[in-house]
Structures are given as structure tokens and as C-alpha cells.
Write an enzyme that holds these catalytic residues in place. Structure first.
Site, PDB file in Angstrom:
ATOM      1  N   LYS A  84      -1.821  -6.960  -1.830  1.00 47.03           N
ATOM      2  CA  LYS A  84      -1.099  -6.688  -3.076  1.00 47.03           C
ATOM      3  C   LYS A  84      -1.697  -7.529  -4.203  1.00 47.03           C
ATOM      4  O   LYS A  84      -2.033  -8.707  -3.977  1.00 47.03           O
ATOM      5  CB  LYS A  84       0.390  -7.019  -2.877  1.00 47.03           C
ATOM      6  CG  LYS A  84       1.280  -6.664  -4.056  1.00 47.03           C
ATOM      7  CD  LYS A  84       2.761  -6.904  -3.748  1.00 47.03           C
ATOM      8  CE  LYS A  84       3.642  -6.524  -4.929  1.00 47.03           C
ATOM      9  NZ  LYS A  84       5.087  -6.720  -4.660  1.00 47.03           N
TER      10      LYS A  84
ATOM     11  N   SER B  32       8.277  -2.904  -5.756  1.00 49.01           N
ATOM     12  CA  SER B  32       7.040  -3.029  -6.496  1.00 49.01           C
ATOM     13  C   SER B  32       5.789  -2.930  -5.638  1.00 49.01           C
ATOM     14  O   SER B  32       4.697  -2.779  -6.182  1.00 49.01           O
ATOM     15  CB  SER B  32       7.023  -4.367  -7.227  1.00 49.01           C
ATOM     16  OG  SER B  32       6.961  -5.435  -6.296  1.00 49.01           O
TER      17      SER B  32
ATOM     18  N   SER C 220      11.224  -5.156  -2.746  1.00 46.70           N
ATOM     19  CA  SER C 220       9.891  -4.585  -2.981  1.00 46.70           C
ATOM     20  C   SER C 220       9.017  -4.387  -1.761  1.00 46.70           C
ATOM     21  O   SER C 220       7.943  -3.788  -1.878  1.00 46.70           O
ATOM     22  CB  SER C 220       9.127  -5.457  -3.972  1.00 46.70           C
ATOM     23  OG  SER C 220       9.575  -5.178  -5.262  1.00 46.70           O
TER      24      SER C 220
HETATM   25  N1  GLN Z   1      13.097  -3.429  -7.765  1.00 44.35           N
HETATM   26  C1  GLN Z   1      13.499  -4.788  -7.906  1.00 44.35           C
HETATM   27  C2  GLN Z   1      13.229  -5.262  -9.311  1.00 44.35           C
HETATM   28  O1  GLN Z   1      12.791  -4.485 -10.077  1.00 44.35           O
HETATM   29  C3  GLN Z   1      12.825  -5.638  -6.884  1.00 44.35           C
HETATM   30  C4  GLN Z   1      11.451  -6.007  -7.221  1.00 44.35           C
HETATM   31  C5  GLN Z   1      10.819  -6.893  -6.194  1.00 44.35           C
HETATM   32  O2  GLN Z   1      11.337  -7.058  -5.088  1.00 44.35           O
HETATM   33  N2  GLN Z   1       9.700  -7.500  -6.566  1.00 44.35           N
HETATM   34  O3  GLN Z   1      13.436  -6.370  -9.636  1.00 44.35           O
END
Ligand code: GLN
Length: 491
Positions: free
Chosen positions: A79, A159, A183
């Protein structure tokens, strides 16, 4: 030779061990698969084929000398949130420009030390803020899955959407991901893959681009529970470079995957049955409960009364920490800079042009909830709610070994379907943010296809540092579900 990219991580390592193929051959197969698909799927934002082949050759030499590590020769995607020495790392944000770290994150270093091969950097939401990858500076990756009879492009979640796309489309054996509010687990659920967020502190945050430091946690997305167990073991370690890294040993969890659930007590939290939840998600959850019962687990109905406050608390705590963490992007030290008339002007110009709309929204919310006069009403109250949520879990974990919930309230959605309304997007995190707020491990396993042919995931939440039970329950569910579906190739 059959298509090597379709192998699981464990099977590929067996094949390397038995000399059925070399790491160079395996790596070459992935490089070709990435070349053939990246224009369409957009999973990789940086490709490192030459580095990959050099690492593969070094691995083949180690294996020939009888010095192979636990991941030796296995091609992995990373990532874009992990700093990789000499390889551009931008967390998919314009503000990091062409930033190329001079050091390696601990998690990725652990992978290379175990012999893994790096294929490149994977797409993600800007600074990991999002649930669809629509905030990436490089444009989103596509989900390899599509609704039956439709060619509308779907998100692979976020994400860690690039990681999920790459694993689901066989563009790496497995990938690193990260989870601040879901995410790892939500993209895994959207793509028919397995993703685990370990206990907070299991993996080092050193060299991971920070979003919300008290919630961020590294973990893998993989094809099977066993692959996820192996990768989690290698990624996690105690690291003095991260003050919240836990001084605990990292066990070999692979044996737990096949131990079964006989005699275990699994809790079903009533509060996860939310209004408007699609019938298919309800049905999947009931099916999961039945599978576990049939395999000898005892099902216990439990209550986590503060669950309804988790999402609002998360969307205060996470932006608050982000507003502090992202203050470092000021045009002085990293990446992009827009020079203005004076210092303030330079700060403002740099940050206004370098951060995308969602990141700016979070920074404004975060700054607001931390500001004097509002701190007590928002931030402090959210922290108190966080403690209550943790206490809820501690109470139920006195009686049960793990909890079973759906991973998400929906299957993968299409681009644009939620991006116009931030609250709709945030609601997708409803079942995942709780584990981050409480620091607990959570794993998502693909369990079924919905009526439109899209994968749905079940989530197992465990006690702190009890990933073993998560892998055990997940392994049993994986076996019961027998989920072998793959997306039909259109890319
Ligand atoms: N979707 C969540 C957010 O937008 C989680 C993002 C994440 O876990 N990095 O904050």
C-alpha cells in the site's frame, strides 16, 4: 505451466520449496499480469519490476543455498502508505509530490527480511481517508467484480482499495494494507478476499504515513485465512521506534486456522442489526451463525449498548488526530510547495492546492473539534464514548470468545454512488470502526455472493491480542462457506 498468479501465497511458497518454479518465473508472471491490466484496474501507482526481479534472483540464490526465509521469493504489493526506501511514497496525495523516502517502514522491512519480493506501490484513498478510493490523486482502482449483467465500474472499497483489487485480480500473492476505521476489512469484503486488522500495537507504525495515530494499524489482505495468518505473523513485531508497539511475541498463527470452533462461545451483538440493513446481509449473518453452530460452537446473544455512538465518535477522533498529524505538510519539508508572499501565504497555498477535498474537510472538522470552546463538547466527549465502547467489549468478552457480525452494510457500490454525500460514505464504516476505537483485532472473510453476484464478508472480532481465535473462527467459516468464486475476467 499453469498460471502462477492464481496460486495462494502458501501454495506458491510450497511450489518454490519443491522447485516447481523459481521466484524469477513467479515474479515475471506477476509483472506481466500487472502490465496487462494496470491501465484498466489501476491497482498499482508505482511499479517496480526491475527491483522485483533483482529481489527474486537474490531469493532464488538464497533458496539454492538452503537459506530461505518464511516468505522467500513471494511477490507482494505494498500500500502506498508504507515508506519504501528509494521508491516514491505519497499516500496518493498531491501534497507529497515525488517524495521518495530514505528509509523503510518496519512492516515492509520485516517482509523483505523474510525474503518477500516487492512488485510496487498500491493505490489508496488520499492519506487513507475514504471508503472507495475516489480520493486518490491517481484516480481510483476498479473492482474486478461487477454486478451480473452490468458493466458499471464498482469501487473496491477503501482506503486499501488498490491492495484489495490487486489480490482479487491476482496481481500479487498478497498485499499490505492498513486500517484506521475499516480500511482493510471493508475492501476485503468488497472483493472476496481476506483482511485482518490485528490488535492495536501488534504491528509497528514506524514508516507508515500517519492518519489517526491511536487508530492506525497495519495488516494484510490475502486470498485465504492461512495466507493472512502467515503474512500477519511476518508484518507484526515489537519495534522500539514506535512507542505504542507492544512488547509481545508474534506467534505462528497458521496452526490455529484449522483448529475448528467446537466448544467456543461466539457472541452475536444485537446492536449490529441496524435499520435499513439489506435482507441479504441479514441472511448472510444468519447463515454464518448456523455454520458456527453446526460446527459445534455455542451462540450467545450479547449487547454492546454504546455501538450507536461509535461512528460519530470515530468521525471526531480520527479527524482530530489527522489535523494534528497532517500539520507537518507545510511546504517546507516534503513534496509540493506553492510559494507565497510570506510564510502564512506559502502554508495556505501549499495546503490548499496539495490536499484534496475530503482531506480538507477532515482537517477542518479536526481543527474545529480541538479548538478551545469546542474541545470539551466534541473531542473530550468522543474520548469518553470511546472508553464506554471499550468497556462494552470487555464486558461481553468476559463471557464469549469472539463476536460475529457482517463486515459491511452493503456489497461494493459504484463510483459516484456515495461520493456526493460524505455521510452516506461514512455510514459504510458502521460495523468496522468499533474494533479500531477499542483496539481489537477484526478479520473479514468472504462468505457468499449477493443476488447480483457480488461478494459479501463476515467479520470476526476478537479479544485484544487474541488473533489466534480470530484466525480459528475465520478458518472455520472459510471452510463452511467454501467461497471459491473469482471475478469473471473483463480487464
Ligand atoms: N473509511 C474510513 C475513513 O474514511 C476508514 C479509513 C481507514 O481505515 N483508513 O476514515
Amino acid at each position: 505451466m499453469s498460471d502462477l498468479t492464481k496460486l495462494t501465497l502458501t501454495a506458491a511458497l510450497d511450489g518454490l520449496d519443491s522447485k516447481a518454479f523459481s521466484s524469477r518465473e513467479l515474479t515475471q508472471s506477476f509483472i506481466e499480469a500487472i502490465e496487462a491490466s494496470n491501465d484498466t484496474l489501476n491497482a498499482y501507482v508505482v511499479k517496480t519490476p526491475e527491483k522485483a526481479l533483482a529481489m527474486a534472483d537474490a531469493s532464488d540464490a538464497r533458496r539454492a543455498a538452503g537459506q530461505a526465509g518464511k516468505l522467500d521469493g513471494a511477490p507482494i504489493g505494498v500500500k502506498d502508505l508504507y515508506c519504501t526506501k528509494g521508491v516514491r511514497t505519497t499516500a496518493c496525495s498531491e501534497i507529497l509530490g515525488e517524495f521518495t523516502p530514505t528509509y523503510e517502514s518496519t512492516v515492509t522491512q520485516n517482509l523483505w527480511d523474510a525474503g518477500a519480493v516487492m512488485l510496487g506501490k498500491l493505490n489508496m484513498d488520499e492519506f487513507a481517508m475514504g471508503s472507495s478510493n475516489e480520493t486518490s490523486r491517481f484516480g481510483p482502482p476498479s473492482n474486478p467484480w461487477r454486478r451480473a449483467g452490468s458493466n458499471r465500474a464498482l469501487t473496491s472499497g477503501g482506503s486499501s482499495g488498490g491492495s484489495a483489487t490487486a489480490v482479487a485480480a491476482d496481481l500479487c500473492l498478497a498485499a499490505t494494507a492498513s486500517d484506521t476505521g475499516g480500511s482493510i476489512r471493508q475492501p476485503a469484503a468488497f472483493t472476496g478476499t481476506v483482511g485482518i486488522k490485528p490488535t492495536y500495537g501488534r504491528a509497528s507504525r514506524y514508516g507508515m504515513v500517519a492518519f489517526a495515530s491511536s487508530l492506525d494499524q497495519a495488516g494484510p489482505i490475502a486470498k485465504t485465512v492461512e495466507d493472512a495468518a502467515l503474512l500477519t505473523e511476518i508484518m507484526c513485531s515489537h519495534d522500539p521506534e514506535d512507542s505504542t508497539s507492544l512488547p509481545v511475541a508474534t506467534p505462528d498463527w497458521r496452526a490455529d486456522v484449522h483448529k475448528g470452533v467446537k466448544g467456543m462461545k461466539i457472541g452475536i451483538p444485537a446492536e449490529y442489526r441496524v435499520d435499513g440493513m439489506p435482507q441479504e446481509i441479514e441472511d448472510l449473518w444468519s447463515q454464518g451463525i448456523k455454520w458456527l453452530q453446526d460446527m459445534g460452537a455455542q451462540i450467545v446473544n450479547v449487547s454492546l449498548p454504546h455501538t450507536k455512538y461509535a461512528l460519530p465518535a470515530y468521525y471526531i477522533v480520527a479527524p482530530a488526530e489527522a489535523s494534528s498529524n497532517l500539520a507537518r505538510y507545510d511546504g517546507m519539508r516534503f513534496g509540493q510547495r506553492v510559494s507565497g508572499d510570506d510564510l502564512t501565504d506559502t502554508y495556505q497555498g501549499t495546503r490548499a492546492s496539495g490536499f484534496g477535498a475530503e482531506v480538507q474537510r477532515r482537517l477542518m472538522i479536526g481543527t474545529y473539534v480541538l479548538s478551545s470552546g469546542y474541545y470539551d463538547a466534541y473531542y473530550l466527549r468522543a474520548q469518553k464514548v470511546r472508553t464506554k465502547i471499550l468497556q462494552d467489549f470487555q464486558t461481553v468478552f468476559a463471557d464469549v470468545d469472539a463476536l460475529l457480525t457482517p463486515t459491511c452494510p452493503s456489497a461494493a457500490f459504484a463510483y459516484g454512488e456515495k461520493s456526493g454525500d460524505p455521510v452516506q460514505m461514512y455510514l459504510n464504516d458502521i460495523f468496522t470502526v468499533t474494533a479500531n476505537l477499542a483496539g481489537l483485532p477484526g478479520i473479514s472473510i468472504p462468505a457468499a455472493l449477493d443476488g447480483q453476484g457480488l461478494p459479501l464478508g463476515l467479520q470476526v472480532i476478537g479479544k485484544a491480542l487474541d488473533e489466534a481465535t480470530c484466525f480459528r473462527v475465520a478458518g472455520a467459516l472459510e471452510e463452511a462457506a467454501g467461497f471459491v468464486a473469482k471475478p469473471e475476467r473483463w480487464w
